[in-house]
Design a protein around this motif. Structure first.
Motif, PDB file in Angstrom:
ATOM      1  N   GLY A   1       0.793  -1.224   0.000  1.00 32.40           N
ATOM      2  CA  GLY A   1       0.000   0.000   0.000  1.00 32.40           C
ATOM      3  C   GLY A   1       0.823   1.271   0.000  1.00 32.40           C
ATOM      4  O   GLY A   1       0.403   2.282   0.580  1.00 32.40           O
ATOM      5  N   PHE A   2       1.988   1.232  -0.677  1.00 32.24           N
ATOM      6  CA  PHE A   2       2.845   2.407  -0.770  1.00 32.24           C
ATOM      7  C   PHE A   2       2.942   2.893  -2.210  1.00 32.24           C
ATOM      8  O   PHE A   2       2.905   2.085  -3.153  1.00 32.24           O
ATOM      9  N   HIS A   3       3.091   4.213  -2.385  1.00 35.73           N
ATOM     10  CA  HIS A   3       3.386   4.782  -3.695  1.00 35.73           C
ATOM     11  C   HIS A   3       4.848   4.500  -4.056  1.00 35.73           C
ATOM     12  O   HIS A   3       5.656   4.169  -3.172  1.00 35.73           O
ATOM     13  N   PRO A   4       5.206   4.641  -5.344  1.00 37.25           N
ATOM     14  CA  PRO A   4       6.587   4.355  -5.750  1.00 37.25           C
ATOM     15  C   PRO A   4       7.631   5.197  -5.012  1.00 37.25           C
ATOM     16  O   PRO A   4       8.775   4.761  -4.851  1.00 37.25           O
ATOM     17  N   ASP A   5       7.249   6.400  -4.558  1.00 42.16           N
ATOM     18  CA  ASP A   5       8.213   7.252  -3.848  1.00 42.16           C
ATOM     19  C   ASP A   5       8.294   6.942  -2.360  1.00 42.16           C
ATOM     20  O   ASP A   5       8.982   7.627  -1.604  1.00 42.16           O
ATOM     21  N   GLY A   6       7.579   5.906  -1.925  1.00 39.03           N
ATOM     22  CA  GLY A   6       7.625   5.509  -0.529  1.00 39.03           C
ATOM     23  C   GLY A   6       6.537   6.101   0.328  1.00 39.03           C
ATOM     24  O   GLY A   6       6.413   5.756   1.512  1.00 39.03           O
TER      25      GLY A   6
END
Length: 254
Positions: free
Chosen positions: A218-223
């Motif tokens: 459940g994280f975006h690519p940028d963390g």
């Protein structure tokens, strides 16, 4: 929201929340199919109706009802050949009732491929209908026996709101019109390509990780943390059994 299942036969088929696991996924190397969160979530998105008997069926390619032969060593609710034309019909053994405006989607068990036969789907207005429905499968190849085991699911149901579907206003838009999503997708695509290339290096971090887990976690690519409603499991409630099957031969007084 509530779904009520009224049995229409003395010994109705088993109802159960659809499990996230699948035997074919278990058999994959390192069970890698479970790394695909959309797959496992879809597996469990609804309830299964299971065959009360084990049986075999074969279609000879003809259009008559008699062109499907069904055999079983079990006693119980067997499928029929109501329509002919290579269509196998299951009686679900229940009349379902849903809340106003909510229908029931009835389809084949999710991500359970079966050779030589294909499940057909139906949308039923279970908020008012006093008519039962059947679950139908169409043979895709003649002279090929198919088999269902006892307790193998033959139908998968889940509630839907047709009004919500009709209210959807679908649109195709330039990706650049959503700058944030466009950038995050580009970042993910770049990292994905790098990760897949690094998998070829036995000493790489990617090789030890085996697969990227950002979406799963459940994280975006940028963390950045994604939304709170992100799920990795569905926990559907079983049907509460406010029902007792009749005793064979009828009820008897003590």
């Amino acid at each position: 929201m509530q779904i009520i299942a009224y049995p229409t036969v003395p010994h109705p088929p088993k109802l159960r929340p659809a499990p996230s696991g699948r035997a074919w996924m278990d058999a994959l190397p390192e069970a890698y199919g479970y790394r695909c969160l959309p797959l496992t979530m879809a597996n469990a998105m609804g309830w299964e109706i299971c065959s009360p008997v084990a049986f075999e069926a074969v279609w000879n390619g003809g259009a008559s009802k008699n062109d499907i032969a069904i055999s079983s060593n079990d006693q119980g609710l067997l499928p029929t050949t109501h329509f002919g034309s290579g269509i196998l019909t299951f009686h679900v053994g229940y009349l379902f009732r849903t809340e106003p405006g909510i229908g029931l989607m009835a389809q084949g068990p999710v991500n359970r491929p079966k050779d030589a036969i294909q499940a057909l789907s139906g949308l039923i207005e279970t908020d008012w209908s006093t008519y039962t429905f059947t679950m139908n499968w169409m043979f895709t190849r003649p002279d090929t026996p198919i088999r269902f085991e006892r307790d193998e699911p033959f139908c998968h149901v889940f509630p839907v709101d047709p009004a919500v579907m009709e209210a959807v206003a679908p649109v195709v838009a330039p990706f650049e019109s959503d700058a944030e999503t466009h950038k995050r997708h580009a970042d993910w695509s770049k990292s994905r390509n790098t990760f897949n290339a690094d998998l070829l290096n036995p000493e790489s971090r990617a090789r030890s990780q085996k697969w990227q887990k950002d979406y799963y976690r459940g994280f975006h690519p940028d963390g950045e943390q994604g939304p709170e409603h992100h799920r990795t499991k569905l926990r559907l409630k079983p049907f509460a059994m406010n029902y007792k099957a009749p005793v064979e031969g009828g009820d008897k007084e003590e």
